[in-house]
Design a protein around this motif. Sequence first.
Motif, PDB file in Angstrom:
ATOM      1  N   ALA A 155       0.831  -1.198   0.000  1.00 17.67           N
ATOM      2  CA  ALA A 155       0.000   0.000   0.000  1.00 17.67           C
ATOM      3  C   ALA A 155       0.869   1.253   0.000  1.00 17.67           C
ATOM      4  CB  ALA A 155      -0.932  -0.005   1.214  1.00 17.67           C
ATOM      5  N   ALA A 156       1.981   1.216   0.734  1.00 22.72           N
ATOM      6  CA  ALA A 156       2.868   2.373   0.803  1.00 22.72           C
ATOM      7  C   ALA A 156       3.520   2.663  -0.539  1.00 22.72           C
ATOM      8  CB  ALA A 156       3.948   2.136   1.863  1.00 22.72           C
ATOM      9  N   HIS A 157       3.617   1.665  -1.407  1.00 22.54           N
ATOM     10  CA  HIS A 157       4.237   1.835  -2.721  1.00 22.54           C
ATOM     11  C   HIS A 157       3.206   1.748  -3.841  1.00 22.54           C
ATOM     12  CE1 HIS A 157       8.315   1.910  -1.204  1.00 22.54           C
ATOM     13  NE2 HIS A 157       7.955   0.972  -0.357  1.00 22.54           N
ATOM     14  N   GLY A 158       1.964   2.089  -3.562  1.00 22.50           N
ATOM     15  CA  GLY A 158       0.928   2.121  -4.583  1.00 22.50           C
ATOM     16  C   GLY A 158       0.629   0.766  -5.193  1.00 22.50           C
ATOM     17  N   GLY A 159       0.755  -0.306  -4.423  1.00 30.57           N
ATOM     18  CA  GLY A 159       0.465  -1.639  -4.928  1.00 30.57           C
ATOM     19  C   GLY A 159       1.653  -2.325  -5.576  1.00 30.57           C
ATOM     20  N   TRP A 160       2.806  -1.667  -5.620  1.00 31.41           N
ATOM     21  CA  TRP A 160       4.016  -2.261  -6.198  1.00 31.41           C
ATOM     22  C   TRP A 160       4.744  -3.087  -5.148  1.00 31.41           C
ATOM     23  CZ3 TRP A 160       5.177  -2.167 -11.277  1.00 31.41           C
ATOM     24  CH2 TRP A 160       4.477  -1.249 -12.069  1.00 31.41           C
ATOM     25  N   VAL A 161       5.247  -4.243  -5.550  1.00 25.32           N
ATOM     26  CA  VAL A 161       5.943  -5.176  -4.670  1.00 25.32           C
ATOM     27  C   VAL A 161       7.433  -5.169  -5.016  1.00 25.32           C
ATOM     28  CG1 VAL A 161       6.117  -7.594  -3.962  1.00 25.32           C
ATOM     29  CG2 VAL A 161       3.888  -6.635  -4.581  1.00 25.32           C
ATOM     30  N   TYR A 162       8.268  -5.000  -4.011  1.00 27.82           N
ATOM     31  CA  TYR A 162       9.719  -5.017  -4.204  1.00 27.82           C
ATOM     32  C   TYR A 162      10.165  -6.441  -4.525  1.00 27.82           C
ATOM     33  CZ  TYR A 162      14.682  -4.772  -2.976  1.00 27.82           C
ATOM     34  OH  TYR A 162      16.039  -4.859  -2.997  1.00 27.82           O
ATOM     35  N   LEU A 163      10.899  -6.624  -5.659  1.00 30.28           N
ATOM     36  CA  LEU A 163      11.319  -7.954  -6.080  1.00 30.28           C
ATOM     37  C   LEU A 163      12.823  -8.192  -5.989  1.00 30.28           C
ATOM     38  CD1 LEU A 163       9.009  -8.333  -9.202  1.00 30.28           C
ATOM     39  CD2 LEU A 163       8.659  -9.201  -6.887  1.00 30.28           C
ATOM     40  N   GLY A 164      13.602  -7.146  -5.898  1.00 29.53           N
ATOM     41  CA  GLY A 164      15.037  -7.351  -5.788  1.00 29.53           C
ATOM     42  C   GLY A 164      15.830  -6.118  -6.170  1.00 29.53           C
ATOM     43  N   ARG A 165      17.146  -6.198  -5.912  1.00 27.22           N
ATOM     44  CA  ARG A 165      18.036  -5.053  -6.138  1.00 27.22           C
ATOM     45  C   ARG A 165      19.379  -5.568  -6.620  1.00 27.22           C
ATOM     46  NH1 ARG A 165      20.068  -0.878  -1.453  1.00 27.22           N
ATOM     47  NH2 ARG A 165      20.904   0.654  -2.865  1.00 27.22           N
ATOM     48  N   ARG A 166      20.023  -4.776  -7.457  1.00 28.35           N
ATOM     49  CA  ARG A 166      21.332  -5.151  -7.987  1.00 28.35           C
ATOM     50  C   ARG A 166      22.223  -3.929  -8.077  1.00 28.35           C
ATOM     51  NH1 ARG A 166      23.743  -9.993  -8.694  1.00 28.35           N
ATOM     52  NH2 ARG A 166      24.956 -10.048 -10.579  1.00 28.35           N
ATOM     53  N   GLU A 206      29.151  -0.075 -19.435  1.00 31.84           N
ATOM     54  CA  GLU A 206      28.126  -0.636 -20.317  1.00 31.84           C
ATOM     55  C   GLU A 206      28.195  -2.136 -20.113  1.00 31.84           C
ATOM     56  OE1 GLU A 206      26.554  -1.037 -24.858  1.00 31.84           O
ATOM     57  OE2 GLU A 206      27.985   0.541 -24.403  1.00 31.84           O
ATOM     58  N   ASP A 207      27.094  -2.702 -19.645  1.00 28.80           N
ATOM     59  CA  ASP A 207      27.142  -4.096 -19.230  1.00 28.80           C
ATOM     60  C   ASP A 207      25.729  -4.667 -19.182  1.00 28.80           C
ATOM     61  OD1 ASP A 207      28.278  -6.463 -18.356  1.00 28.80           O
ATOM     62  OD2 ASP A 207      29.020  -5.647 -16.467  1.00 28.80           O
ATOM     63  N   PHE A 208      25.662  -5.960 -18.810  1.00 30.05           N
ATOM     64  CA  PHE A 208      24.405  -6.656 -18.574  1.00 30.05           C
ATOM     65  C   PHE A 208      24.402  -7.104 -17.115  1.00 30.05           C
ATOM     66  CE2 PHE A 208      25.199  -7.216 -23.046  1.00 30.05           C
ATOM     67  CZ  PHE A 208      23.947  -7.079 -23.624  1.00 30.05           C
ATOM     68  N   ASP A 209      23.235  -7.102 -16.509  1.00 31.50           N
ATOM     69  CA  ASP A 209      23.083  -7.635 -15.169  1.00 31.50           C
ATOM     70  C   ASP A 209      21.729  -8.303 -15.065  1.00 31.50           C
ATOM     71  OD1 ASP A 209      24.787  -7.775 -12.857  1.00 31.50           O
ATOM     72  OD2 ASP A 209      25.193  -5.642 -13.164  1.00 31.50           O
ATOM     73  N   ARG A 210      21.510  -8.998 -13.948  1.00 30.35           N
ATOM     74  CA  ARG A 210      20.281  -9.778 -13.791  1.00 30.35           C
ATOM     75  C   ARG A 210      19.801  -9.683 -12.353  1.00 30.35           C
ATOM     76  NH1 ARG A 210      19.635 -14.753 -16.901  1.00 30.35           N
ATOM     77  NH2 ARG A 210      21.666 -14.050 -17.553  1.00 30.35           N
TER      78      ARG A 210
END
Length: 134
Positions: free
Chosen positions: A25-36, A42-46
């Motif tokens: 609710a504090a994030h408008g219905g958005w759920v935190y899924l992860g951080r990197r 210039e690169d790729f990450d996951r």
Amino acid sequence: MDRRNFLFGTAAVAASTLFATESQAAHGGWVYLGRRKVNGYEDFDRIRVGRGEGRFRKIRLAVTGNDLFLYDLDVRFGNGRNQDIRVRHFIRQGGQTRAIDLDGNRRFIRNVRFHYGKPRNGRGATFVELWGRR
């Protein structure tokens, strides 16, 4: 299981459910899924997600610490399929992408791979957060 352990377990589940609901609710219905933390210029990450997080209709990425140029996303779903998303967006520190619709209806996300570029401005580390909406 004795009554005391049962009550403690029930209270713990109720508290975690309440916290998750308040957090969404504090994030408008958005759920935190992860951080990197992104390292290259210039690169790729996951960011790995997994079935335990549930099903989602939309995602967005938020950037903290430094600016980032986000080129493309490759969202891998639980059934093995993927969705390539061309983003081509410069995101200032503290900013985020638009809400990005996922193909299909409410999909399990295995991981999100992103191609990015970082400015050489000496402002330090950049972090990318992945958020999902059910």
